[in-house]
Design a protein around this motif. Structure first.
Motif, PDB file in Angstrom:
ATOM      1  N   ALA A  82      15.847 -11.186 -10.616  1.00 58.07           N
ATOM      2  CA  ALA A  82      15.418 -12.298 -11.463  1.00 58.07           C
ATOM      3  C   ALA A  82      14.834 -11.795 -12.775  1.00 58.07           C
ATOM      4  O   ALA A  82      15.136 -12.333 -13.851  1.00 58.07           O
ATOM      5  CB  ALA A  82      14.401 -13.154 -10.718  1.00 58.07           C
ATOM      6  N   THR A  83      14.008 -10.755 -12.719  1.00 59.70           N
ATOM      7  CA  THR A  83      13.362 -10.234 -13.921  1.00 59.70           C
ATOM      8  C   THR A  83      14.391  -9.648 -14.886  1.00 59.70           C
ATOM      9  O   THR A  83      14.326  -9.879 -16.111  1.00 59.70           O
ATOM     10  CB  THR A  83      12.320  -9.173 -13.539  1.00 59.70           C
ATOM     11  OG1 THR A  83      11.363  -9.754 -12.643  1.00 59.70           O
ATOM     12  CG2 THR A  83      11.602  -8.640 -14.760  1.00 59.70           C
ATOM     13  N   VAL A  84      15.351  -8.908 -14.365  1.00 60.85           N
ATOM     14  CA  VAL A  84      16.401  -8.338 -15.226  1.00 60.85           C
ATOM     15  C   VAL A  84      17.204  -9.441 -15.895  1.00 60.85           C
ATOM     16  O   VAL A  84      17.490  -9.385 -17.101  1.00 60.85           O
ATOM     17  CB  VAL A  84      17.316  -7.413 -14.397  1.00 60.85           C
ATOM     18  CG1 VAL A  84      18.549  -7.014 -15.200  1.00 60.85           C
ATOM     19  CG2 VAL A  84      16.549  -6.170 -13.955  1.00 60.85           C
ATOM     20  N   LEU A  85      17.575 -10.454 -15.150  1.00 61.67           N
ATOM     21  CA  LEU A  85      18.373 -11.543 -15.717  1.00 61.67           C
ATOM     22  C   LEU A  85      17.591 -12.313 -16.767  1.00 61.67           C
ATOM     23  O   LEU A  85      18.165 -12.756 -17.778  1.00 61.67           O
ATOM     24  CB  LEU A  85      18.834 -12.481 -14.601  1.00 61.67           C
ATOM     25  CG  LEU A  85      19.860 -11.894 -13.627  1.00 61.67           C
ATOM     26  CD1 LEU A  85      20.152 -12.866 -12.503  1.00 61.67           C
ATOM     27  CD2 LEU A  85      21.156 -11.541 -14.367  1.00 61.67           C
ATOM     28  N   ILE A  86      16.287 -12.510 -16.553  1.00 60.46           N
ATOM     29  CA  ILE A  86      15.475 -13.191 -17.566  1.00 60.46           C
ATOM     30  C   ILE A  86      15.411 -12.355 -18.838  1.00 60.46           C
ATOM     31  O   ILE A  86      15.550 -12.877 -19.958  1.00 60.46           O
ATOM     32  CB  ILE A  86      14.062 -13.465 -17.020  1.00 60.46           C
ATOM     33  CG1 ILE A  86      14.113 -14.550 -15.949  1.00 60.46           C
ATOM     34  CG2 ILE A  86      13.118 -13.894 -18.143  1.00 60.46           C
ATOM     35  CD1 ILE A  86      12.794 -14.776 -15.248  1.00 60.46           C
TER      36      ILE A  86
END
Length: 641
Positions: free
Chosen positions: A267-271
């Protein structure tokens, strides 16, 4: 392309399905785990049980949850499962509300439905979330109210009106009167509005004044708590930052910690990717205009309002605000020397920011990836919770009381060893004993300090650490019997015979009475084809030189219809059944089964006792025997068709 009606129906179906799955995960856990209430849960319930409930005087917890719990308790009773079911129901309010939060936060985002669905599951699936919403504590109510308060905050700041300020103020006041630690959640909501709405932060004046006036009595009441409770907590020692944070987040994640780390990382990478790539895109809050532009919708005007309130900066301010929310434990670690609130129970509200962050990031996966991520999260809902790692240890009496409820008879009493109560055992609080007594023995189970004069005494002690003089009084003229519980809270039955004097037989045997073992209160009639289990008590007045047999006979119309005939069937292991080996000064207990034949008609049938030696078949006489040297010892009432 789905029509608006079809999309609406699909949304209702998806949200309803997830709510049912969340409810099922709680209900299955409650019904299968069957955990006893731990000490803090018992404290929540115990305060409601007196003639004058004490929860209004609880310095640590305000009264709102106790009021709700008291009403629920009066409806459903005291069993742990039904009490915890209230918390499970409250969790659905929080899950539904965070869905509304996500829809409003990402208004205009084509994936906001998926963000909302994932936020529901993340907010409900974390091990900490499951724990808080399956125990009898005020955390369950405040955990449900936090998403409601945040949703009302967004509605008010997007469209500031008094009719939106009032429900926001009431929700904040309800949170405060549920848990004083809600102040930390209020600060996070305030930080979010400061970072996202910026100059509109002044709009807090209206809901702030309303909520402050409602909460004023509680604020005055907790002044003593701030000095008396926070100071000892702040003196507690904790590990260095990294090990402490690792342990805390691991405790929050539970047994699925690897899954949570993986999903949070994705999730953090995609954000990060979406924020970087979106920095050069057209403003998503701009109202369509110009030749060929689609007509402006009500949602567009809502976006325009958001832009006026600082919405044009949300691409950057929202991630920052959510990151502040996620790292609340880090902040609490830094403030621990002042507040002493670095623990899972005091930092739970970070889960709201975590749920929104992960849902936002995972929603940017391809459609198939979103479905897989959602399915994994739903699976985590049903994973076991490591209660021991979360420092949730029920007191050792719960299972014992459940067992006692199946074995206690009318007239039984409990005698508590003085050393167990006064010196050795800190593992059982008095209110735990009181609650369990009310739960399993609503008719009452006497606790006596003097065991003299009672036939059956359940002796509660710490094995090998007994008060020797008191134990001797319990043992006097009683037989040591069945037991239950761990060594530090051991119940053991000490039982005297039904007839302490007894009936002497001429051969030196003395009969001390009969017990019907499976006799239940009020059970006076027996059915044909029933099996009646009886217990016979014996002693000897002098040494016996031969081995006698014992028989139980039931007659109908002068004919023997059922019997049990053999050497004494001694139940205590290692005790001889041969009467020639019996010693004076102790009791011998045997148990026998009598089958009731279906040839009997309705009536009263005496059980007759016979003692004889198989060598000559001569029956031994005793006071009260019949002409056939049979001693009537009990009457069975038979009911037949």
């Amino acid at each position: 392309m789905l029509s608006q009606t079809q999309a609406h129906r699909r949304t209702i179906f998806s949200v309803t399905l997830l709510l049912l799955l969340i409810a099922a995960s709680r209900i299955l856990r409650l019904s299968l785990d069957q955990r006893d209430l731990h000490v803090d849960e018992v404290w929540s319930v115990w305060q409601l049980l007196g003639a004058h409930p004490d929860y209004m005087r609880d310095a640590a917890w305000p009264p709102l949850y106790y009021i709700v719990l008291d009403g629920w308790r009066q409806l459903v009773g005291l069993h742990p499962v039904v009490l915890r079911f209230l918390s499970a129901l409250l969790s659905l309010i929080g899950a539904a509300s965070i869905y509304r939060v996500a829809r409003r936060l990402w208004i205009g985002n084509t994936r906001r439905e998926m963000i909302g669905l994932m936020a529901m599951v993340v907010y409900s699936a974390l091990a900490l979330s499951t724990l808080l919403t399956t125990q009898v504590r005020g955390y369950a109510l405040v955990y449900a109210l936090l998403p409601v308060a945040f949703w009302f905050t967004l509605r008010y700041f997007d469209h500031p009106q008094i009719r939106r300020a009032i429900p926001l103020a009431l929700t904040l006041a309800a949170m405060f009167y549920t848990w004083y630690g809600s102040v930390g959640a209020f600060l996070l909501i305030g930080i979010y509005t400061l970072l996202v709405y910026r100059q509109a932060i002044w709009r807090w004046w209206l809901p702030g004044i309303i909520a402050g006036l409602i909460a004023l009595p509680g604020i005055i009441g907790i002044m003593g708590l701030v000095t008396n409770r926070i100071k000892p907590l702040s003196d507690s020692k904790i590990e260095p930052l990294i090990p402490a944070l690792t342990a805390l987040y691991k405790q929050d994640a539970g047994s699925s910690v690897i899954v949570w780390l993986l999903l949070f990382g994705i999730a953090t990478v995609l954000i990060a990717i979406s924020q970087w790539a979106g920095s050069g895109r057209p403003d998503p809050y701009k109202i369509p205009s110009g030749v060929g532009a689609r007509p402006a919708s009500p949602a567009d005007f809502s976006l325009r309002t958001e832009r006026r309130l600082g919405g044009e900066d949300k691409r950057f301010s929202r991630p920052l605000a959510l990151l502040v929310w996620i790292f609340v434990p880090v902040i609490m670690y830094g403030l621990n020397s002042y507040l002493g609130l670095f623990s899972a129970n005091y930092t739970w509200y970070f889960v709201l920011g975590l749920a929104l962050w992960m849902a936002w990031g995972l929603s940017q996966l391809p459609r198939s990836g979103q479905i897989v991520a959602l399915a994994v999260l739903v699976g985590v809902l049903f994973t076991p919770i490591p209660y021991a790692a979360m420092q949730i240890t029920p007191p050792p009496l719960g299972r014992s009381f459940a067992w006692l409820a199946q074995h206690v008879q009318w007239g039984d009493v409990i005698a508590i060893d003085p050393l167990w109560k006064d010196r050795y055992c800190n593992c059982v609080e008095p209110e735990v004993f009181d609650y369990l007594s009310r739960l399993y023995f609503p008719q009452g189970l006497p606790v006596v300090s003097n065991p003299d004069g009672y036939r059956r005494v359940w002796y509660l002690k710490w094995a090998s650490l007994e008060d020797q003089a008191f134990e001797q009084r319990v043992r006097q003229n009683r037989v040591e019997g069945m037991f239950v519980g761990p060594p530090e809270a051991l119940f053991r039955l000490y039982e005297a015979p039904p007839d302490s004097t007894g009936i002497p037989f001429e051969n030196g045997m003395r009969f001390h009475g009969i017990d019907i073992i499976d006799q239940k209160p009020g059970l006076l009639a027996r059915r044909v084809r029933d099996t009646v289990r009886v217990r016979l008590w014996w002693s000897v007045d002098k040494p016996i030189t031969v081995d006698y047999s014992v028989a139980l006979h039931i007659y109908a119309n002068g004919q023997l219809v059922t019997q049990s005939d053999s050497a004494p069937q001694i139940v205590e292991a290692g005790t001889p059944h041969e009467t020639s080996r019996w010693q004076m000064g102790r009791f011998y207990i045997e148990e026998r089964d009598l089958e009731i034949p279906d040839s009997l008609i309705t009536g009263a049938y005496p059980i007759n006792l016979i003692v004889y030696w198989s060598g000559d078949q001569v029956r031994i006489s005793a006071p009260g025997v019949t002409q056939d040297r049979m001693l009537p010892i009990y009457t069975l009432n038979i009911k037949a068709w």
